[in-house]
Design a protein around this motif. Structure first.
Motif, PDB file in Angstrom:
ATOM      1  N   GLY A 164      33.669   6.171  30.315  1.00  0.00           N
ATOM      2  CA  GLY A 164      33.791   7.460  29.628  1.00  0.00           C
ATOM      3  C   GLY A 164      33.702   7.201  28.148  1.00  0.00           C
ATOM      4  O   GLY A 164      32.773   6.568  27.669  1.00  0.00           O
ATOM      5  N   GLU A 165      34.689   7.661  27.408  1.00  0.00           N
ATOM      6  CA  GLU A 165      34.662   7.382  25.973  1.00  0.00           C
ATOM      7  C   GLU A 165      35.660   6.291  25.628  1.00  0.00           C
ATOM      8  O   GLU A 165      36.075   6.150  24.502  1.00  0.00           O
ATOM      9  N   GLY A 182      29.853  10.321  36.829  1.00  0.00           N
ATOM     10  CA  GLY A 182      28.790   9.404  36.430  1.00  0.00           C
ATOM     11  C   GLY A 182      28.365   8.517  37.579  1.00  0.00           C
ATOM     12  O   GLY A 182      28.951   7.447  37.780  1.00  0.00           O
ATOM     13  N   HIS A 183      27.342   8.938  38.311  1.00  0.00           N
ATOM     14  CA  HIS A 183      26.967   8.144  39.483  1.00  0.00           C
ATOM     15  C   HIS A 183      26.264   6.845  39.107  1.00  0.00           C
ATOM     16  O   HIS A 183      26.343   5.864  39.855  1.00  0.00           O
ATOM     17  N   PHE A 184      25.620   6.811  37.930  1.00  0.00           N
ATOM     18  CA  PHE A 184      25.016   5.550  37.504  1.00  0.00           C
ATOM     19  C   PHE A 184      26.101   4.544  37.118  1.00  0.00           C
ATOM     20  O   PHE A 184      25.946   3.338  37.290  1.00  0.00           O
ATOM     21  N   ILE A 185      27.190   5.043  36.582  1.00  0.00           N
ATOM     22  CA  ILE A 185      28.318   4.171  36.248  1.00  0.00           C
ATOM     23  C   ILE A 185      28.967   3.648  37.532  1.00  0.00           C
ATOM     24  O   ILE A 185      29.316   2.478  37.640  1.00  0.00           O
ATOM     25  N   VAL A 186      29.144   4.544  38.498  1.00  0.00           N
ATOM     26  CA  VAL A 186      29.691   4.125  39.791  1.00  0.00           C
ATOM     27  C   VAL A 186      28.814   3.021  40.376  1.00  0.00           C
ATOM     28  O   VAL A 186      29.301   2.002  40.872  1.00  0.00           O
ATOM     29  N   ARG A 187      27.511   3.230  40.307  1.00  0.00           N
ATOM     30  CA  ARG A 187      26.582   2.228  40.846  1.00  0.00           C
ATOM     31  C   ARG A 187      26.784   0.889  40.151  1.00  0.00           C
ATOM     32  O   ARG A 187      26.852  -0.161  40.797  1.00  0.00           O
ATOM     33  N   ALA A 188      26.889   0.929  38.823  1.00  0.00           N
ATOM     34  CA  ALA A 188      27.043  -0.307  38.057  1.00  0.00           C
ATOM     35  C   ALA A 188      28.338  -1.025  38.424  1.00  0.00           C
ATOM     36  O   ALA A 188      28.347  -2.241  38.651  1.00  0.00           O
ATOM     37  N   HIS A 189      29.436  -0.282  38.485  1.00  0.00           N
ATOM     38  CA  HIS A 189      30.730  -0.892  38.815  1.00  0.00           C
ATOM     39  C   HIS A 189      30.695  -1.487  40.217  1.00  0.00           C
ATOM     40  O   HIS A 189      31.175  -2.604  40.446  1.00  0.00           O
ATOM     41  N   CYS A 190      30.176  -0.723  41.164  1.00  0.00           N
ATOM     42  CA  CYS A 190      30.161  -1.191  42.554  1.00  0.00           C
ATOM     43  C   CYS A 190      29.241  -2.389  42.720  1.00  0.00           C
ATOM     44  O   CYS A 190      29.572  -3.340  43.444  1.00  0.00           O
ATOM     45  N   PHE A 195      23.848   7.895  31.342  1.00  0.00           N
ATOM     46  CA  PHE A 195      25.286   7.761  31.110  1.00  0.00           C
ATOM     47  C   PHE A 195      25.984   8.986  31.689  1.00  0.00           C
ATOM     48  O   PHE A 195      25.364  10.023  31.944  1.00  0.00           O
ATOM     49  N   LEU A 196      27.277   8.859  31.880  1.00  0.00           N
ATOM     50  CA  LEU A 196      27.997   9.871  32.649  1.00  0.00           C
ATOM     51  C   LEU A 196      28.159  11.206  31.914  1.00  0.00           C
ATOM     52  O   LEU A 196      27.852  11.331  30.732  1.00  0.00           O
ATOM     53  N   THR A 197      28.619  12.200  32.680  1.00  0.00           N
ATOM     54  CA  THR A 197      28.964  13.503  32.116  1.00  0.00           C
ATOM     55  C   THR A 197      30.321  13.367  31.465  1.00  0.00           C
ATOM     56  O   THR A 197      31.338  13.229  32.155  1.00  0.00           O
ATOM     57  N   GLY A 198      30.328  13.379  30.158  1.00  0.00           N
ATOM     58  CA  GLY A 198      31.577  13.166  29.442  1.00  0.00           C
ATOM     59  C   GLY A 198      31.213  13.165  27.982  1.00  0.00           C
ATOM     60  O   GLY A 198      30.033  13.220  27.638  1.00  0.00           O
ATOM     61  N   GLY A 199      32.203  13.127  27.130  1.00  0.00           N
ATOM     62  CA  GLY A 199      31.874  13.113  25.717  1.00  0.00           C
ATOM     63  C   GLY A 199      31.156  14.376  25.282  1.00  0.00           C
ATOM     64  O   GLY A 199      30.505  14.396  24.250  1.00  0.00           O
ATOM     65  N   SER A 200      31.272  15.425  26.111  1.00  0.00           N
ATOM     66  CA  SER A 200      30.623  16.702  25.811  1.00  0.00           C
ATOM     67  C   SER A 200      29.140  16.498  25.571  1.00  0.00           C
ATOM     68  O   SER A 200      28.556  17.047  24.646  1.00  0.00           O
ATOM     69  N   ARG A 201      28.541  15.690  26.403  1.00  0.00           N
ATOM     70  CA  ARG A 201      27.159  15.286  26.134  1.00  0.00           C
ATOM     71  C   ARG A 201      26.123  15.836  27.092  1.00  0.00           C
ATOM     72  O   ARG A 201      24.932  15.707  26.825  1.00  0.00           O
ATOM     73  N   SER A 202      26.529  16.413  28.204  1.00  0.00           N
ATOM     74  CA  SER A 202      25.507  16.643  29.223  1.00  0.00           C
ATOM     75  C   SER A 202      24.518  17.729  28.827  1.00  0.00           C
ATOM     76  O   SER A 202      23.308  17.571  29.013  1.00  0.00           O
TER      77      SER A 202
END
Lengths: 286, 764, 158
Positions: B92-93, B238-246, B523-530
């Motif tokens: 996230g941030e 953030g599914h790309f983040i989930v992918r990276a972590h997993c 990058f994930l939905t967060g930081g008011s960025r989407s």
């Protein structure tokens, strides 16, 4: 886990008496299902009483009202004449939880869950309600204040269920009120609950009173001293102070995640006074 | 005033109008599939065994009885996850460390909080899974625990990690500590600044951990094949983040995991990290069947990150004319069991709304035996800005200047240098202050025991790596694929943009959120960025399409580039050429796509830069019941700078939702622990979030000071709304009661106690 | 212990299923009948995301056992729209942007419908207190209240 839904009181009593393991009565399920999901209780047998007609009926009896133990708060709210006679009892039942919870919660379940913070119990006690129990030895009546002995401790013997409640006949110029304190506007368990029932004489003086406090002790209290404090008065300032002092004096609350001892005691006094004023106002216009 | 539910263009375009969201019908009919709504044939149910202790060494775990239970197909523990070396990554941030991630997902040496995952099972039914958990024998050596941040900082406090040495202090400490790091920012000369001050106010504040409170518990469904490739459906920001972590935790190539983001029932930052996902994958790999895992509400509270509780000291100085000349703050934030609280954004944002020459802010990141903190909407900022906005209010009162006027005098604007580094571009703080000043709300008289409070707030917002594609289908309709999960109306906003960029009707564009196999890293939905980043990527994709279509037209018409232009959904011939050929619409090109070069599409792959801060000002009226301490919110107005509202209704929705979360945080929400280190209110009954009857209508004023770095002027808006409420409500409480509350939540027992003390001290 | 065999009516359709005693109506709706529109937010009756009506009475399906509903009439979110025609409440929720993430929306729609059936012209106060058992974390409730009021007006016009 067995589930039975008898259609008679005798059937329910027989099942409860014969049970060897953990058994629970199911009315609205708003406490039981939560406790089961939280692994607090794991009954071998659930006895659903909602098919027993007696537990589902609301009727006038000898000038008073008989309310089945499994009548829901929402149903009580829709009963215009009961609501007129006992607005405090009906409003208390309709403060439990949410609209959804009121669609299921019952006076019987609220009492037998054994929580001193139950919303409907102070109102029933202030009303002078009597619970009719049925068990293997037959039926007996108990004033509601004698049913809950402590947290999760009931005066019911093995095999006994609460079948119904009897509200006494209403004298003219009588009414009741229930107030509770919660931090939000809905949904919370009462931090303090106060039920007051008053009768006025022809001159507007309080001739009879019952005051009950919930969530300030190990059981829901019938506060005789509080009633004495206002009988013979018109709830003037001095009477209000006496009432508050009497409410404070009986508080033996706990510190928990919902309130401190100091807070509960202070608020008990305030709510008792406010509930009494509402009951007075209702009694005057009844 | 735009009417609700527009689907036709008035010629001005869709951006800025209240279109019906394309994913809306499925959501109002129950058809939309959230995290727990997926099922696969043959799936197993996974459940997690969690530590009952706040702090304990895990001596041994015996899973043999659980494995022997009929219906149990797999059991996993720490032995099923390879250890990870220390590496910081964005979460996230905030930042997190993989060494900590693997330990949070499954405890290794120690259980560090009540609820910490210790083992997990997959079985053919929920009943069997639950029974299996009871058969796992874990031997714990219970250790003393520490919950409070100040207590955790004391030498001699129970130590969580013997390899954690405070970073950011000189000389480097040789003894481990619960203080993970110390940071500091400086601007100007703080001592000189205080010397210039005519009035100085110093206060200490305390806040409790609060949870994001999303209504949907975490859920994941994993299916691992015999060749090690995996599919995962989960509710995540953030599914790309989930992918990276997993991939990292399970030792897989990133390409071998395909993650589909389900619809998500709320996140607010709390679903930017992994909890169940690696467990579900590991179980599925072992069991060779799909495994579905869903958290209970109790697990959500006990085992997913709330935000920090904190202790904050603020000291501010101002001249008698109201100029802020010095701002100091010291923030001590609790990170939970592993380092990584949002103390850094808290430090950065504390004084950011104001143009000040002298600022010094120190921050401490402190671990304690609570769940690892996760991001919560503008992480860190509501806490530090609550403290500063409270002190600003005291200064205003001391100087006899009203709160809006004082903030106006000191407002950060274009060219202001922030204490944390950047020089600001255009900012909308003054406009929000002016908007509030003009409201009927601001000018309505109050009664006794009522109070009015105002506060402003800042959040920097981010951009980041973003991919989105636009594909022209054979019939000329457009498929839009975005890479950031839609948590609150994003698809509507992006569809507005795509429709305008291509000049076609709104309902000819159908958006989906692509899975990780369909788009580049986003990058994930967060930081008011989407909306900010997504719309930039869509603009890029649309530009590619327009360029491509013009090029094809030139070939077909044997024309030169300056003889054609794309306008209103078609390539149009210019000048003399217009007498020879007719315009070709997107649909026309789609019909001949194969013959003119192949399928038509655009793919925006960007690292969005130029995110502009969003500033907001909140105004609240409240009433205190002096006999019970109960607070009623009477009226609430939000004014916030959106830069450009791509879809005004969903921007207003962010303002209103954030404000109500702030109301809950200020008045009733908190994690309550017993002396045993266990959470006492792990449910919606006693973790008290606002219900509908607790709040009034929230007036939302949209301010638009364009962000020059975005093609439409967009600023992210999602996070700022939760920043001002804490200060605004504390300020209103001061006006209503004469008492400055410095501890949150301002719950009735605290309020009544303070009122009684005040009365006893004889003040009226 | 053998499962219970239950016959009931869901959204007007005759339905039968098997369930264990401890399975709630919510479990049955979601896991056995594949009606996943009702959501589990808390399993303790505190969030309303699982709201359904039982013989016309608004309840939390997580507080009803599956084996209790024999012979009764259940209405869920899946039964709100009639064919392709959305109920005015559904339409107004969309027009007013009264949903952001949408997880609480089925519960709110079922609860709001139950309100409007009893009280066709509810005040803001009435709406908020009736819906106090439905938690929303995204919207702050403002647009939900507006949508319900607007739907009430539409329904009154007939």
């Amino acid at each position: 886990m067995r589930y039975e839904a008898p259609d008679s009181v005798e059937g329910a009593v027989a099942l409860l008496s014969a049970a060897t393991g953990e058994v629970r009565v199911l009315a609205g399920g708003t406490d039981l299902l939560v406790q089961m999901r939280a692994d607090v209780v794991d009954p071998e047998l659930i006895v659903d009483i909602k098919k027993i007609a007696e537990t589902r009926a609301v009727s006038e009896e000898k000038g008073g009202w008989r309310i089945g133990a499994a009548v829901t708060g929402a149903e009580l709210k829709e009963h215009a004449r009961l609501k007129k006679a006992w607005p405090g009892v009906v409003e208390a039942a309709n403060l439990i939880g949410s609209t959804q919870v009121q669609g299921r919660a019952t006076l019987g379940g609220n009492l037998c869950n054994g929580s001193p913070a139950a919303d409907s119990v102070p109102a029933l006690i202030a009303a002078g309600a009597v619970a009719t129990l049925a068990g293997p030895q037959g039926r007996r009546d108990l004033p509601v204040e004698d049913v809950m002995l402590g947290p999760r401790k009931l005066a019911l013997r093995k095999g006994e269920i609460v079948v119904s409640f009897l509200l006494p006949p209403r004298a003219p110029r009588s009414s009741d009120a229930y107030l509770r304190f919660i931090p939000r506007t809905e949904m919370d368990i009462a931090v303090v609950g106060a039920g007051v029932s008053l009768t006025l004489d022809g001159s507007g003086t309080i001739s009879a009173a019952r005051v009950s406090l919930g969530a300030v002790a190990a059981r829901v209290l019938l506060v005789a001293e509080a009633a004495q404090a206002v009988i013979g008065s018109r709830l003037d300032e001095a009477a209000q102070r006496r009432l508050e002092a009497a409410a404070r004096a009986v508080c033996r609350p706990i510190d928990d995640k919902r309130g401190t001892i100091e807070f509960r005691t202070d608020v008990a006094a305030v709510l008792t006074r406010r509930a009494a004023l509402i009951a007075l106002d209702r009694a005057r216009t009844s | 005033m735009a009417e609700n539910g527009t689907n036709g263009t008035n010629g001005q375009g869709y951006v800025g109008t209240r279109t019906i969201r394309p994913d809306g019908v499925d959501k109002v009919t129950g058809r939309a599939r959230f995290g727990a709504d997926f099922n696969l044939p043959g799936q197993l149910i996974g459940k997690v065994l969690r530590s009952p202790h706040a702090h304990a060494r895990i001596v041994s775990i015996d899973t043999s009885k659980a494995e022997a239970l009929p219906g149990v197909k797999a059991v996993i523990t720490r032995d099923d996850f390879a250890d990870q070396s220390s590496e910081f990554i964005p979460a996230g941030e905030m930042m997190m460390n993989y060494k900590d991630v693997v330990r949070n997902v499954m405890a290794r040496e120690k259980a560090l909080y009540e609820g910490h995952a210790v083992a997990a099972v997959a079985a053919t039914s929920t009943v069997i899974a639950r029974r299996a958990l009871k058969l796992i024998d874990v031997k714990y050596e219970v250790l003393p625990h520490v919950i409070d941040v100040v207590e955790a900082m004391k030498p001699g406090a129970p130590l969580l990690h013997d390899d954690l040495f405070t970073a950011g202090v000189e000389p480097k400490p040789d003894k481990p500590s619960n203080i993970a790091k110390r940071i500091e920012i400086n601007l100007g000369d703080i001592e000189a600044g205080f010397k210039k001050a005519d009035v100085v106010v110093e206060r200490e504040f305390k806040t409790a951990p609060v949870h994001q409170g999303y209504i949907e518990p975490h859920a994941a469904l994993a299916s691992v094949s015999e060749d090690g490739s995996a599919e995962l459906w989960c509710c995540t920001q953030g599914h790309f983040i989930v992918r990276a972590h997993c991939a990292r935790l399970l030792g897989l190539d990133i390409a071998k995991i395909r993650v589909t983001a389900s619809e998500i029932g709320g996140g607010f930052g709390g679903k930017t990290v992994v909890y169940l996902e690696p467990l579900a994958l590991a179980l599925s790999k072992k069991a060779k069947r799909p495994v579905k895992m869903v958290m209970s509400r109790e697990e959500v509270f006990k085992a997913s990150g709330p935000t920090s509780g904190a202790t904050v000291k603020v000291k501010m100085g101002a001249t008698k004319d109201g100029k802020f000349v010095a701002g100091f703050a010291e923030l001590k934030y609790q990170a939970g069991a592993f380092q990584g609280s949002p103390v850094q954004p808290g430090v950065f944002c504390a004084y950011a709304p104001y143009d000040m020459e002298n600022v010094k802010v120190i921050g401490y990141d402190v671990v304690s035996n609570r769940p690892k903190v996760a991001a919560y909407r503008a992480p860190g900022a509501p806490i530090s800005e609550f403290a500063v906005e409270s002190v600003v209010d005291e200064i205003a009162k001391k100087l006899g200047i009203d709160g809006i006027q004082l903030r106006m005098m000191n407002a950060a604007r274009e060219g202001t240098k922030a204490a944390y580094g950047p020089k600001f571009g255009p900012l909308g703080l003054e406009e929000t202050l002016n908007s509030i000043k003009k409201t009927e709300h601001w000018n309505t008289p109050l009664r006794k025991w009522q109070g009015r409070g105002v506060a402003s707030g800042f959040w920097f917002n981010i951009g980041g790596e973003t991919c989105a594609s636009l594909t022209i289908n054979e019939d000329g309709t457009v498929s839009l694929m975005a890479g950031t999960p839609d948590i609150g109306g994003l698809r509507a906003a992006l569809t507005n943009v795509a429709a305008d960029e291509l000049g076609i009707p709104y309902d000819k564009v159908r958006p989906i959120i692509g899975d990780t196999g369909s788009l580049g890293f986003t990058f994930l939905t967060g930081g008011s960025r989407s909306a900010f980043s997504g719309s930039m990527a869509i603009v890029e994709a649309a530009k590619q399409i327009r360029t491509e279509l013009c090029s094809r037209a030139c070939k077909l018409w044997e024309a030169k580039p300056d003889q054609v232009e794309f306008k209103d959904g078609a390539v149009r011939p210019l000048g003399a050429l217009a007498e020879k050929v007719k315009p070709m619409t997107i649909a026309d090109f789609a019909k001949v796509a194969g013959k003119t070069g192949g399928p038509i599409g655009g793919y925006g792959r960007i690292n969005a830069q130029g995110a502009g801060p969003s500033l907001g000002t909140h105004l609240v009226d409240l009433e205190v019941d002096p006999e019970t301490g109960r607070v009623t919110i009477l009226r609430y107005t939000v004014a916030q700078d959106a830069g450009k509202a791509l879809h005004p209704a969903y921007v207003e929705g962010q303002f209103q939702g954030g404000a109500v979360q702030g109301i809950g945080w200020a008045l009733n929400e908190e994690y309550i622990y017993g002396d045993d280190g266990k959470l006492q209110n792990a449910g919606f009954l006693d973790y008290r979030m606002p219900v509908a009857s607790d709040v009034p209508m929230i007036d939302a004023i949209l301010v638009e000071v364009a962000n020059p770095k975005h093609p439409y002027g967009v600023r992210g808006v999602g996070e700022t709304p939760i920043v001002p409420p804490l200060g605004a409500i504390a300020n209103a409480m001061e006006q209503a009661t004469g008492i400055r509350f410095t501890e949150l939540p301002m719950s009735p027992p605290k309020v009544l106690k303070a009122l009684k003390e005040k009365a006893a001290n004889g003040k009226s | 212990m053998a499962k219970h065999h239950i016959e009931t009516v869901v959204n007007g359709d005759a339905v039968e299923f098997l369930c264990e005693t401890e399975e709630t109506l919510l479990d049955v709706l979601r896991d056995t009948l594949n009606l996943t529109g009702s959501k589990e937010g808390c399993a303790s009756g505190d969030c309303g995301a699982c709201s359904v009506t039982l013989d016309g009475r608004l309840v939390c399906s997580c507080l009803v056992l599956g084996c209790e509903v024999a012979g009764r009439r259940i209405e869920t979110i899946e039964g709100l729209a009639k064919g392709e025609k959305l109920h005015p409440l559904q339409q107004k929720f969309l027009e007013h942007a009264a949903l952001q993430c949408g997880i609480c929306t089925p519960g709110f729609l079922v609860a709001s419908k139950a309100l409007l059936e009893r009280s066709p012209d509810p005040s803001e106060h009435e709406i908020r207190f009736w819906l106090a058992g439905n938690l929303c974390r995204c919207t702050g409730y403002d647009k939900i209240v507006s949508a319900v009021k607007d739907a009430a007006a539409t329904l009154r016009k007939g």
